[in-house]
Design a protein around this motif. Structure first.
Motif, PDB file in Angstrom:
ATOM      1  N   VAL B  38       0.826  -1.000   0.053  1.00  0.00           N
ATOM      2  CA  VAL B  38       0.040   0.128   0.019  1.00  0.00           C
ATOM      3  C   VAL B  38       0.940   1.150   0.072  1.00  0.00           C
ATOM      4  N   THR B  39       1.714   1.090   0.795  1.00  0.00           N
ATOM      5  CA  THR B  39       2.779   2.368   0.809  1.00  0.00           C
ATOM      6  C   THR B  39       3.374   2.655  -0.699  1.00  0.00           C
ATOM      7  N   ARG B  40       3.758   1.424  -1.383  1.00  0.00           N
ATOM      8  CA  ARG B  40       4.266   1.562  -2.673  1.00  0.00           C
ATOM      9  C   ARG B  40       3.245   2.118  -3.791  1.00  0.00           C
ATOM     10  N   LEU B  41       2.068   1.721  -3.534  1.00  0.00           N
ATOM     11  CA  LEU B  41       0.818   2.013  -4.216  1.00  0.00           C
ATOM     12  C   LEU B  41       0.779   3.760  -4.058  1.00  0.00           C
ATOM     13  N   GLN B  42       1.028   4.141  -2.811  1.00  0.00           N
ATOM     14  CA  GLN B  42       0.937   5.568  -2.711  1.00  0.00           C
ATOM     15  C   GLN B  42       1.884   6.184  -3.415  1.00  0.00           C
ATOM     16  N   ALA B  43       3.199   5.874  -3.524  1.00  0.00           N
ATOM     17  CA  ALA B  43       4.346   6.277  -4.405  1.00  0.00           C
ATOM     18  C   ALA B  43       3.614   6.304  -5.838  1.00  0.00           C
ATOM     19  N   ALA B  44       3.110   5.230  -6.254  1.00  0.00           N
ATOM     20  CA  ALA B  44       2.528   5.182  -7.530  1.00  0.00           C
ATOM     21  C   ALA B  44       1.586   6.336  -7.979  1.00  0.00           C
ATOM     22  N   ALA B  45       0.675   6.370  -6.776  1.00  0.00           N
ATOM     23  CA  ALA B  45      -0.502   7.247  -7.057  1.00  0.00           C
ATOM     24  C   ALA B  45      -0.259   8.846  -6.929  1.00  0.00           C
ATOM     25  N   LYS B  46       0.711   9.047  -6.112  1.00  0.00           N
ATOM     26  CA  LYS B  46       1.131  10.295  -6.110  1.00  0.00           C
ATOM     27  C   LYS B  46       2.337  10.709  -6.824  1.00  0.00           C
ATOM     28  N   ALA B  47       3.399  10.513  -6.634  1.00  0.00           N
ATOM     29  CA  ALA B  47       4.593  10.899  -7.243  1.00  0.00           C
ATOM     30  C   ALA B  47       4.566  10.671  -8.725  1.00  0.00           C
TER      31      ALA B  47
ATOM     32  N   VAL C  32       1.291  -3.494  -9.224  1.00  0.00           N
ATOM     33  CA  VAL C  32       1.353  -2.019  -9.247  1.00  0.00           C
ATOM     34  C   VAL C  32       2.759  -1.778  -9.906  1.00  0.00           C
ATOM     35  N   ALA C  33       3.739  -2.728 -10.209  1.00  0.00           N
ATOM     36  CA  ALA C  33       4.796  -2.136 -10.868  1.00  0.00           C
ATOM     37  C   ALA C  33       4.515  -2.470 -12.540  1.00  0.00           C
ATOM     38  N   VAL C  34       3.759  -3.193 -13.081  1.00  0.00           N
ATOM     39  CA  VAL C  34       3.425  -3.126 -14.281  1.00  0.00           C
ATOM     40  C   VAL C  34       2.563  -1.919 -14.637  1.00  0.00           C
ATOM     41  N   GLU C  35       1.824  -1.494 -13.933  1.00  0.00           N
ATOM     42  CA  GLU C  35       1.106  -0.274 -14.330  1.00  0.00           C
ATOM     43  C   GLU C  35       1.924   0.847 -14.210  1.00  0.00           C
ATOM     44  N   ILE C  36       2.975   1.066 -13.261  1.00  0.00           N
ATOM     45  CA  ILE C  36       3.902   2.172 -13.370  1.00  0.00           C
ATOM     46  C   ILE C  36       4.806   1.940 -14.457  1.00  0.00           C
ATOM     47  N   LEU C  37       5.063   0.930 -15.051  1.00  0.00           N
ATOM     48  CA  LEU C  37       5.927   0.616 -16.384  1.00  0.00           C
ATOM     49  C   LEU C  37       5.248   1.091 -17.412  1.00  0.00           C
ATOM     50  N   VAL C  38       3.857   0.811 -17.430  1.00  0.00           N
ATOM     51  CA  VAL C  38       3.210   1.283 -18.607  1.00  0.00           C
ATOM     52  C   VAL C  38       3.013   2.997 -18.623  1.00  0.00           C
ATOM     53  N   THR C  39       2.865   3.483 -17.292  1.00  0.00           N
ATOM     54  CA  THR C  39       2.841   4.872 -16.986  1.00  0.00           C
ATOM     55  C   THR C  39       3.858   5.548 -17.623  1.00  0.00           C
ATOM     56  N   THR C  40       5.061   4.862 -17.173  1.00  0.00           N
ATOM     57  CA  THR C  40       6.371   5.407 -17.484  1.00  0.00           C
ATOM     58  C   THR C  40       6.818   5.471 -19.029  1.00  0.00           C
ATOM     59  N   VAL C  41       6.360   4.173 -19.990  1.00  0.00           N
ATOM     60  CA  VAL C  41       6.273   4.200 -21.109  1.00  0.00           C
ATOM     61  C   VAL C  41       5.654   5.502 -21.938  1.00  0.00           C
ATOM     62  N   LEU C  66      -5.482   3.575 -21.311  1.00  0.00           N
ATOM     63  CA  LEU C  66      -6.694   2.862 -20.975  1.00  0.00           C
ATOM     64  C   LEU C  66      -6.375   1.535 -20.916  1.00  0.00           C
ATOM     65  N   LEU C  67      -5.598   0.771 -21.725  1.00  0.00           N
ATOM     66  CA  LEU C  67      -5.657  -0.655 -21.654  1.00  0.00           C
ATOM     67  C   LEU C  67      -4.644  -0.977 -20.454  1.00  0.00           C
ATOM     68  N   GLY C  68      -3.915  -0.073 -19.980  1.00  0.00           N
ATOM     69  CA  GLY C  68      -3.137  -0.207 -18.742  1.00  0.00           C
ATOM     70  C   GLY C  68      -4.038  -0.614 -17.540  1.00  0.00           C
ATOM     71  N   PHE C  69      -4.859   0.492 -17.463  1.00  0.00           N
ATOM     72  CA  PHE C  69      -5.849   0.672 -16.372  1.00  0.00           C
ATOM     73  C   PHE C  69      -6.708  -0.523 -16.415  1.00  0.00           C
ATOM     74  N   GLY C  71      -6.148  -3.778 -17.681  1.00  0.00           N
ATOM     75  CA  GLY C  71      -5.466  -4.804 -17.395  1.00  0.00           C
ATOM     76  C   GLY C  71      -5.166  -4.881 -16.241  1.00  0.00           C
ATOM     77  N   SER C  72      -4.591  -3.708 -15.452  1.00  0.00           N
ATOM     78  CA  SER C  72      -4.180  -3.677 -14.025  1.00  0.00           C
ATOM     79  C   SER C  72      -5.493  -4.046 -13.177  1.00  0.00           C
ATOM     80  N   VAL C  73      -6.709  -3.427 -13.501  1.00  0.00           N
ATOM     81  CA  VAL C  73      -7.819  -3.949 -12.710  1.00  0.00           C
ATOM     82  C   VAL C  73      -8.160  -5.421 -12.853  1.00  0.00           C
ATOM     83  N   THR C  74      -8.236  -6.042 -13.845  1.00  0.00           N
ATOM     84  CA  THR C  74      -8.143  -7.329 -14.416  1.00  0.00           C
ATOM     85  C   THR C  74      -7.397  -8.218 -13.630  1.00  0.00           C
ATOM     86  N   ALA C  75      -6.044  -7.921 -13.573  1.00  0.00           N
ATOM     87  CA  ALA C  75      -5.145  -8.683 -12.880  1.00  0.00           C
ATOM     88  C   ALA C  75      -5.390  -8.693 -11.353  1.00  0.00           C
TER      89      ALA C  75
END
Lengths: 206, 132, 86
Positions: B38-47, C32-41, C66-69, C71-75
């Protein structure tokens, strides 16, 4: 517990009102407008064909696939809607800086909290909007939404002591205040302690 | 005059792109250094979220209007979807024990979920909204 | 210059994110990591759009976000069901 919660003790709201209001196409104009704007932005031009075609498609979608009305008593306040992006940006910068500082300075030794925050809102739309705002602007992330008891359970990030915990609680209240200002019904906007009523829900206290 | 506006826009784009990239990086740092989901999620959702928004706004200042609209549309979708994903993942994380309890100074949801004799405290709450 | 620095920062971000993706430990961490990877791309491509005028990539970015979102919700939902069955 906030004073808002104390005051509204014993709310006996009308039951069963949540089921389904009549599907009135005339109430769907915001959705149609949004679809129309979306169409224009996606086409990227304002030629007459795009404008008329978009209007026709938006109206067809709204008429052929009517959704249950979720915003029966919502009132959109254009002034606050215009101010909302600025507020969002400021809040997002503030919380992002706070989380980033926490990540760099403390990292694995970060202290967080899971808080219960009572809501004034009752309708699905207001609660969903508040949850969304609370996850965006301050240092909180909504974990659980208790629809019947009108509670949000939020994960608050920089929360080392009671003072910081209280500040995070206040931030969620601010998020809800912004939602009320922007789309809230008139009686909630006038009285800062007034709770939304008449949507069903148990209104019980712990 | 026109050239001045052009220069100002380019400078603003440069600042926004760099700030956005820095916030993305800080989000990545948070993702690695924070102790639980959840703290990692915070980093993702905010920063990370703010970083992407700044980059999208910066890019929107540079490109012709139709494309700027699309970029801002991505930003709006991002603002709507990130909290929804955060709530779904956060809720599941809390319930499956992916939250390190020792990082929490206060935990009021545990009190709510714990007592089995409470009438409606279990998993059964049908009215529990999930945003989907 | 700006593009080089910004893309370098995003590259480092991607490395950090992949580190978390490999380490886990929980399935949700990886989601979460995959979602952020998509955002980074998406962020990196937006930088390219701004600096080199790759405007044709903008629609792809919209679809990707949109697909990243979705996909992440499904996963995440799948991860929840797997936990329930245990």
């Amino acid at each position: 517990m906030s004073p808002a919660d104390e005051q509204a003790h014993g709310t006996a709201s009308t039951p069963g009102a949540r089921g389904g209001p009549p599907r009135r196409t005339s109430r769907q104009w915001p959705l149609a407008l949004w679809l129309w704007v979306l169409w224009i932005v996606l086409w990227g031009s304002v030629s007459p064909v795009v404008l008329v075609g978009g209007a026709v498609v938006a109206l067809l979608v709204v008429v052929l696939f009517p959704l249950p009305s979720i915003a029966r008593r919502a009132r959109l306040h254009p002034l606050w809607l215009l101010l909302l992006p600025a507020h969002l940006l400021v809040g997002l910068v503030g919380s992002a800086v706070a989380v980033a500082l926490e990540a760099v300075r403390r990292g694995p030794r970060v202290r967080a909290a899971v808080l219960e925050v009572p809501l004034r809102s009752e309708s699905d739309l207001m609660i969903a909007a508040t949850a969304n705002m609370a996850s965006l602007t301050p240092g909180t992330l909504v974990l659980e939404i208790d629809r019947d008891r009108r509670r949000l359970y939020v994960h608050a990030l920089p929360a080392r002591d009671a003072r910081e915990v209280d500040r995070r609680r206040g931030e969620v209240a601010t998020a809800e205040r912004w939602v009320v200002r922007t789309i809230g019904p008139a009686e909630m906007r006038k009285d800062p302690n007034r709770r939304e009523r008449g949507y069903g829900g148990e209104g019980e206290r712990r | 005059m026109n050239g001045l506006v052009q220069t100002a826009l380019e400078a603003a784009t440069a600042v926004l792109l760099l700030c956005g990239a820095v916030f993305c990086l800080l989000g990545g740092v948070g993702l690695v250094r924070f102790p639980d989901t959840v703290t990692r999620l915070q980093a993702a959702a905010k920063a990370q979220n703010l970083g992407l928004l700044l980059i999208l706004i910066g890019a929107a200042l540079r490109v012709p209007l139709p494309y700027a609209g699309l970029l801002l549309l991505i930003a709006v979708f991002q603002l709507i979807t990130v909290p929804v994903l955060g709530q779904i993942v956060g809720r599941i994380a809390y319930r499956t024990g992916a939250v390190e309890r020792h990082t929490l100074t206060v935990d009021e949801l545990a009190e709510r979920l714990a007592p089995p004799d409470a009438p409606d405290a279990g998993e059964s709450g049908g009215g529990r909204g999930r945003g989907t | 210059m700006v593009a080089t620095v910004a893309l370098a920062l995003l590259g480092v971000t991607a490395v950090l994110v992949v580190h978390r993706l490999v380490r886990g430990p929980h399935a949700l961490d990886r989601i979460v990591a995959v979602e952020i990877l998509v955002t980074t791309v998406v962020a990196g491509a937006a930088v390219a759009v701004a600096v080199w005028d790759y405007t044709s990539a903008v629609l792809v970015l919209l679809v990707l976000a949109l697909l990243g979102f979705i996909g992440s919700v499904t996963a995440a939902r799948l991860a929840e069901e797997r936990e329930d069955m245990r």
